[in-house]
Design an enzyme around this catalytic site. Structure first.
Site, PDB file in Angstrom:
ATOM      1  N   TYR A   1     -19.818 -14.274   6.294  1.00  0.00           N
ATOM      2  CA  TYR A   1     -20.633 -13.083   6.005  1.00  0.00           C
ATOM      3  C   TYR A   1     -19.783 -11.818   6.030  1.00  0.00           C
ATOM      4  O   TYR A   1     -19.781 -11.023   5.089  1.00  0.00           O
ATOM      5  CB  TYR A   1     -21.770 -12.991   7.018  1.00  0.00           C
ATOM      6  CG  TYR A   1     -22.728 -11.850   6.773  1.00  0.00           C
ATOM      7  CD1 TYR A   1     -23.516 -11.811   5.625  1.00  0.00           C
ATOM      8  CD2 TYR A   1     -22.861 -10.821   7.697  1.00  0.00           C
ATOM      9  CE1 TYR A   1     -24.412 -10.774   5.405  1.00  0.00           C
ATOM     10  CE2 TYR A   1     -23.760  -9.779   7.487  1.00  0.00           C
ATOM     11  CZ  TYR A   1     -24.523  -9.760   6.331  1.00  0.00           C
ATOM     12  OH  TYR A   1     -25.406  -8.726   6.119  1.00  0.00           O
TER      13      TYR A   1
ATOM     14  N   LYS B   1     -18.857  -9.767   2.628  1.00  0.00           N
ATOM     15  CA  LYS B   1     -19.268  -8.388   2.354  1.00  0.00           C
ATOM     16  C   LYS B   1     -18.055  -7.482   2.113  1.00  0.00           C
ATOM     17  O   LYS B   1     -18.112  -6.550   1.315  1.00  0.00           O
ATOM     18  CB  LYS B   1     -20.111  -7.842   3.516  1.00  0.00           C
ATOM     19  CG  LYS B   1     -21.518  -8.422   3.578  1.00  0.00           C
ATOM     20  CD  LYS B   1     -22.364  -8.009   2.388  1.00  0.00           C
ATOM     21  CE  LYS B   1     -23.832  -8.371   2.575  1.00  0.00           C
ATOM     22  NZ  LYS B   1     -24.641  -8.040   1.387  1.00  0.00           N
TER      23      LYS B   1
END
Length: 433
Positions: A253, A257
């Site tokens: 994650y 990002k």
């Protein structure tokens, strides 16, 4: 007996909040708070039948009035009425007879807005706001963590379209603005399939940036405070580069990002795409998945069920929590402003997790007391081992948002928690939690 008086909301200065949003940067995002609350606190009534499946005559109108009056404030005509049958634990759904009133905009003012991940927690609140404002909204979602029920009250509206689609695959549409929110955001969800999480962050962002390039749409990506990792700088300003473990449990994650931001600015420099980057800090509110492992929903559901609150670690790690309406205000302000640098959107009020658990317990007890529900015992707070790579501190430096967007949080943590407790309590009463 539950009170029928409307629930008042006070901001950080003690003033009543009657509307959310701003008329700023040539885009008016103001809507009455009552209209919004009628969509998320009670998007449809679930009324408990007092007998077998016969007719609506078996419903108790007095109880219905008590339960809903404090939220709907005359907007009940725009809500469907579903019936819950406790005898066999079944539910009879109805569709909306009439949609909530939306602004009637001239074609020159009405924007075509694409929201990826629009059936998720944040996306659905953004969709509600954009719909009430009178814009044409298309929601793209593969329902991995999102749910149709969060936006089902708009299905059939002439300004609304819901498309089941995975952003990893290309998608063609004409649009003026793209809010790219699609990506699982809670640790249990993004760690369930880490390869898919990275793929969604990279391929999904690549596809949506390609769409923005082709249609000349303005593109906003929802990045995250996780790009700062376990920060060595506190609070975290936008020019801090982060302290991230690239191979840890959360890396799918965090690094997903980070590369999505890289890609976004690559398209800006190389192809002139008009981009915005929002770094979102911990956000909570109604429609949050109660089982997604986040601290706010965990604590509230545990307290409402009479279970002990579970704190991981010694409870001294800190978090800052912002309410969903503040975030939606920030996203809309950022999208329509001229600020193309990354912007932190979060609340600077910092709590230790231990303090936060006590606050949740206190608010749940207050709501139960107001509604005449006396629990059999007081819930306790218990401590367990800390998960891997869990950041110790997390608080945004929101100076850039204050200067560039004239935005700052209005909702106190206490007011937001009270609404969320009422939302979960209503869900439990209707048998869906």
């Amino acid at each position: 007996m539950p009170s029928t008086s409307a629930v008042k909301v006070l901001d950080k200065n003690g003033q009543e909040i009657t509307s959310v949003g701003f008329d700023r940067f040539g885009f008016n995002s103001e809507v009455p708070i009552d209209a919004l609350r009628s969509l998320y606190l009670r998007s449809h009534y679930v009324v408990t039948s007092t007998s077998e499946k016969t007719s609506e005559d078996s419903l108790n109108p007095d109880s219905e009035e008590l339960q809903h009056a404090k939220f709907t404030k005359g907007l009940s005509a725009y809500q469907s009425k579903s019936i819950f049958y406790p005898t066999d634990n079944s539910i009879s759904y109805t569709t909306l007879a009439r949609f909530p009133p939306v602004k009637l905009l001239a074609p020159s003012q009405r924007k075509r807005i694409l929201v990826t991940g629009g059936a998720g927690f944040v996306g659905s609140h953004l969709v509600d706001r954009l719909m009430l404002l009178g814009h044409d909204v298309t929601v793209l979602d593969n329902f991995f963590t999102g749910s149709r029920t969060t936006v089902s009250h708009w299905v059939g509206h002439p300004n609304f379209e819901l498309v089941r689609h995975d952003v990893v695959e290309p998608f063609m549409i004409e649009c003026d603005q793209i809010y790219h929110l699609a990506c699982p955001a809670s640790p249990p969800h993004y760690q369930f399939n880490p390869v898919k999480t990275v793929k969604t962050s990279f391929m999904g962002t690549l596809n949506m940036l390609g769409l923005a390039k082709r249609t000349k749409a303005r593109f906003l990506i929802s990045s995250t405070s996780e790009v700062y990792g376990d920060p060595e700088v506190h609070p975290q300003p936008e020019d801090y580069w982060g302290h991230v473990n690239p191979i840890g449990d959360r890396a799918c994650y965090d690094e997903g990002k980070r590369v999505a931001e890289t890609l976004t600015y690559g398209y800006q420099r190389q192809d002139g795409v008009d981009v915005r980057v929002a770094r979102i800090f911990n956000t909570y509110g109604p429609r949050m998945n109660p089982y997604d492992g986040r601290v706010v929903s965990n604590f509230i559901v545990q307290a409402l069920k009479g279970e002990d609150l579970t704190v991981y670690g010694d409870g001294t790690q800190t978090r800052s929590f912002q309410y969903i309406h503040d975030l939606v205000d920030g996203l809309i302000c950022l999208m329509n402003s001229d600020e193309s640098r990354p912007v932190n959107i979060g609340n600077g009020d910092e709590f230790t997790i231990g303090e936060f658990a006590e606050l949740v317990r206190e608010i749940v007890e207050k709501v139960q007391s107001e509604d005449g529900d006396k629990p059999s015992r007081r819930v306790q707070i218990v401590y367990k081992a800390l998960p891997n790579d869990d950041p110790q501190k997390r608080r945004p430096d929101t100076s850039r948002a204050k200067e560039s967007l004239k935005w700052q949080p209005r909702w106190t943590v206490r007011m937001g928690l009270e609404e969320m407790v009422r939302y979960y309590k209503a869900k439990m009463a209707e048998g869906s939690l």
